[in-house]
Design a protein around this motif. Structure first.
Motif, PDB file in Angstrom:
ATOM      1  N   ARG A  30      12.754 -19.194 -35.410  1.00  0.00           N
ATOM      2  CA  ARG A  30      13.899 -19.518 -34.552  1.00  0.00           C
ATOM      3  C   ARG A  30      14.003 -18.593 -33.335  1.00  0.00           C
ATOM      4  O   ARG A  30      14.774 -18.864 -32.426  1.00  0.00           O
ATOM      5  N   GLU A  31      13.240 -17.509 -33.331  1.00  0.00           N
ATOM      6  CA  GLU A  31      13.410 -16.536 -32.245  1.00  0.00           C
ATOM      7  C   GLU A  31      12.913 -17.073 -30.909  1.00  0.00           C
ATOM      8  O   GLU A  31      12.056 -17.949 -30.853  1.00  0.00           O
ATOM      9  N   ALA A  32      13.452 -16.489 -29.846  1.00  0.00           N
ATOM     10  CA  ALA A  32      13.083 -16.896 -28.493  1.00  0.00           C
ATOM     11  C   ALA A  32      11.936 -16.043 -27.968  1.00  0.00           C
ATOM     12  O   ALA A  32      11.800 -14.870 -28.328  1.00  0.00           O
ATOM     13  N   VAL A  33      11.122 -16.651 -27.134  1.00  0.00           N
ATOM     14  CA  VAL A  33       9.954 -15.989 -26.538  1.00  0.00           C
ATOM     15  C   VAL A  33       9.999 -16.236 -25.025  1.00  0.00           C
ATOM     16  O   VAL A  33      10.849 -16.975 -24.536  1.00  0.00           O
ATOM     17  N   LEU A  34       9.045 -15.635 -24.305  1.00  0.00           N
ATOM     18  CA  LEU A  34       8.917 -15.936 -22.884  1.00  0.00           C
ATOM     19  C   LEU A  34       7.818 -16.982 -22.723  1.00  0.00           C
ATOM     20  O   LEU A  34       6.743 -16.848 -23.317  1.00  0.00           O
ATOM     21  N   GLU A  35       8.094 -18.001 -21.936  1.00  0.00           N
ATOM     22  CA  GLU A  35       7.095 -19.025 -21.641  1.00  0.00           C
ATOM     23  C   GLU A  35       6.635 -18.840 -20.203  1.00  0.00           C
ATOM     24  O   GLU A  35       7.455 -18.867 -19.286  1.00  0.00           O
ATOM     25  N   PHE A  36       5.328 -18.630 -20.025  1.00  0.00           N
ATOM     26  CA  PHE A  36       4.766 -18.500 -18.675  1.00  0.00           C
ATOM     27  C   PHE A  36       4.003 -19.773 -18.343  1.00  0.00           C
ATOM     28  O   PHE A  36       3.334 -20.343 -19.198  1.00  0.00           O
ATOM     29  N   THR A  37       4.079 -20.193 -17.078  1.00  0.00           N
ATOM     30  CA  THR A  37       3.425 -21.425 -16.666  1.00  0.00           C
ATOM     31  C   THR A  37       2.454 -21.161 -15.521  1.00  0.00           C
ATOM     32  O   THR A  37       2.856 -20.577 -14.509  1.00  0.00           O
ATOM     33  N   MET A  38       1.211 -21.534 -15.691  1.00  0.00           N
ATOM     34  CA  MET A  38       0.150 -21.447 -14.676  1.00  0.00           C
ATOM     35  C   MET A  38      -0.197 -20.014 -14.249  1.00  0.00           C
ATOM     36  O   MET A  38      -1.352 -19.631 -14.320  1.00  0.00           O
ATOM     37  N   VAL A  39       0.805 -19.253 -13.780  1.00  0.00           N
ATOM     38  CA  VAL A  39       0.578 -17.848 -13.427  1.00  0.00           C
ATOM     39  C   VAL A  39       1.647 -17.016 -14.141  1.00  0.00           C
ATOM     40  O   VAL A  39       2.824 -17.332 -14.057  1.00  0.00           O
ATOM     41  N   GLN A  41      12.484 -19.328 -24.007  1.00  0.00           N
ATOM     42  CA  GLN A  41      12.565 -20.571 -24.781  1.00  0.00           C
ATOM     43  C   GLN A  41      12.463 -20.285 -26.265  1.00  0.00           C
ATOM     44  O   GLN A  41      11.733 -19.389 -26.685  1.00  0.00           O
ATOM     45  N   ASP A  42      13.214 -21.080 -27.050  1.00  0.00           N
ATOM     46  CA  ASP A  42      12.982 -21.095 -28.491  1.00  0.00           C
ATOM     47  C   ASP A  42      12.559 -22.521 -28.861  1.00  0.00           C
ATOM     48  O   ASP A  42      12.011 -23.239 -28.026  1.00  0.00           O
TER      49      ASP A  42
END
Lengths: 312, 241
Positions: A51-60, A16-17
């Motif tokens: 503006r760069e994209a990252v990793l989005e982690f959810t719950m685990v 996500q960005d």
């Protein structure tokens, strides 16, 4: 270039960005990080543009191996991050070498954790954004969640800004399981009785298990509607609180449909939107009505803080 | 036309309302304002979502205040809409009705007290204005349906609807561009692809154009579907001057 191989992808992980803007009139939801605060912090700590994209982690979060090392930063929910056998701090830049293993467990506080890699994640821009829109199956990593064996690389030779060296402890947010979210009433508050609006503001609403990037179905005291909750379909902003016929609120977030036909009793203000990304099923939300002046002053303060991160 | 209302929708969006019902002249106003905001942009606007009779204008309050934005928009009213009210391009969409492609056709016929053939004739024999693209990527909201075949949405929406499905909701008709959940009554399916990430703009249909459904049989549907996949199908477009 940093390269990460997915060993276990976690519960709901995506690239996500800040989101995809300018295509909502084509029916394309903005998507983007559910917690913009943590997204910006992670990028700033890596010296990346916002503006760069990252990793989005959810719950685990899952587990990953660095195929090629590099610097990265974690910001957001505490998932007990470990690099090999060592605990990893959040809200600061870290370094990994090839062969290091990153393990992210269950979120103890908050719901979402962000991993930025120096240079930003290298996935193609789709309609001007790198965000994954999962139900549309486009953006991010081939429009889907990463699976075991996928490799996620940082961009090569991206021009870097000076990394934010020290993240003041004052800037580290606390994630409460009972959140007060400030709202502006409307634009369809006349669809509700006075009693209905009072019910909405005086009670806490629990996030049900029907909670994802699209939105959260809430449960609590039913909100009284005048007649029916249907309106002529119109545009839906981030943080809109729709009330459907049975009187329960639906909070619309990053992957929301662009238009909707249910009355919106209120919209969460921009300065509080990111906090919603750190709430999870079972958490309580209390809505507090504020006026535009207060809401926009809060937004300017937050914008100032975010600007400090990229300029310091 | 009634007075234009400008309402806050949170602290980062304004809802500009020309009315609260479906009408071609309100739609023309929506398109005219959208055009005006594209041609002469106002600093601070991030995105615009036009719909039937309103536009949601999203902005960054660090760049423009709601008062200034609202005044700037009001300064552009009333808008010139004559040109936009005239019938423009018409897209003819081949559509197969009933059977597995339109599982609710018989229910719509029962509800209307008509035969399935009569429903198809009433649905296909009409030109629809594209009022807006919303809900999911490329989904066109078309109006207005012949009142005789209008029917409310399903009480229990389907979890999976195939892409191309043509549905009815009240006096609206629309097309699901890709597989998605949804509650519209499905009466048919078009093989035409309505959303293409490589196209600019990505949605085939844009507000202001017109759509006509052309009934096709199984064989023609299969043939066109194959041509669409191969990229050789040319959509029948009629321009109105």
């Amino acid at each position: 270039m940093t390269k990460l191989r997915v060993l276990q992808p976690g519960m709901l992980t995506s690239v996500q960005d800040r989101g995809r803007f300018g295509y909502q009139d084509q029916g394309v939801p903005p998507a983007g990080a559910m917690d913009e605060y943590a997204l910006r912090a992670a990028n700033a700590l890596c010296g990346n543009s916002i503006r760069e994209a990252v990793l989005e982690f959810t719950m685990v979060g899952g587990s990953y191996e660095f195929v090629e090392g590099g610097s990265f930063a974690l910001a957001g929910a505490d998932m007990g991050a470990r690099l090999n056998d060592h605990g990893l701090p959040l809200w600061q830049q870290c370094k990994a070498v090839a062969g290091d293993r990153l393990t992210l467990g269950w979120a103890k506080r908050g719901c979402r954790l962000y991993l930025a890699m120096s240079g930003g994640i290298d996935v193609p821009l789709v309609l001007g954004s790198r965000s994954t829109y999962l139900s549309g199956k486009f953006g991010g990593l081939h429009g889907r969640m990463p699976v075991t064996g996928d490799e996620i690389c940082s961009q090569f030779g991206q021009e870097k800004e000076a990394a934010l060296g020290i993240f003041s402890p004052d800037w580290i947010p606390s994630y409460e399981s009972c959140l007060t979210a400030r709202v502006i009433l409307g634009p369809q508050q006349e669809c509700f009785t006075e009693k209905g609006i009072a019910t909405f503001l005086d009670n806490e609403y629990a996030i049900t298990s029907q909670a994802d990037r699209m939105g959260y179905r809430l449960e609590g005291q039913p909100i009284q509607i005048k007649g029916i909750a249907d309106i002529l379909t119109d545009g839906v902003p981030a943080g809109a609180v729709q009330v459907q016929s049975e009187g329960q609120p639906l909070l619309l977030l990053a992957d929301r449909q662009t238009t909707g036909g249910y009355a919106k009793i209120a919209c969460v203000i921009g300065a509080d939107l990111w906090r919603l990304g750190q709430t999870k099923p079972g958490d309580l939300i209390h809505f507090q009505a504020v006026n535009l002046v207060e809401a926009q002053a809060a937004w300017r303060d937050l914008s100032k803080l975010w600007n400090r991160w990229v300029r310091s | 036309m009634q007075e234009v209302r400008i309402l806050p929708a949170g602290d980062q969006a304004l809802l500009v309302e020309f009315g609260r019902h479906i009408a071609p002249e309100l739609s023309a106003n929506v398109r005219a304002l959208r055009q005006s905001l594209h041609r002469i942009p106002i600093n601070g606007i991030l995105d615009i979502i036009p719909s039937y009779a309103s536009l949601l204008v999203e902005y960054d309050p660090s760049f423009v205040s709601s008062e200034v934005l609202s005044a700037e928009i009001r300064r552009r009213l009333p808008l010139k809409t004559e040109e936009l009210e005239r019938k423009q391009e018409l897209f003819v969409l081949p559509t197969i009705y009933g059977g597995e492609f339109g599982p609710d056709l018989d229910d719509v016929a029962d509800h209307a007290g008509l035969t399935a053939e009569e429903v198809v004739a009433l649905h296909a024999n009409r030109d629809y204005l594209v009022y807006l693209i919303g809900f999911t990527p490329g989904f066109p909201y078309l109006g207005s349906l012949d009142e005789r075949i209008a029917m409310p949405r399903l009480t229990n929406p389907r979890l999976k609807i195939p892409g191309g499905s043509v549905g009815i909701a009240g006096t609206q008709t629309g097309i699901y561009p890709s597989e998605s959940p949804g509650g519209w009554r499905l009466i048919g399916q078009t093989p035409i692809s309505l959303f293409n990430l490589q196209a600019d703009p990505p949605a085939l249909l844009q507000p202001g154009v017109w759509v006509r459904f052309r009934p096709v049989d199984d064989m023609e549907f299969t043939l066109i579907k194959q041509q669409v996949t191969e990229g050789t199908y040319r959509i029948d477009r009629i321009s109105h001057d």
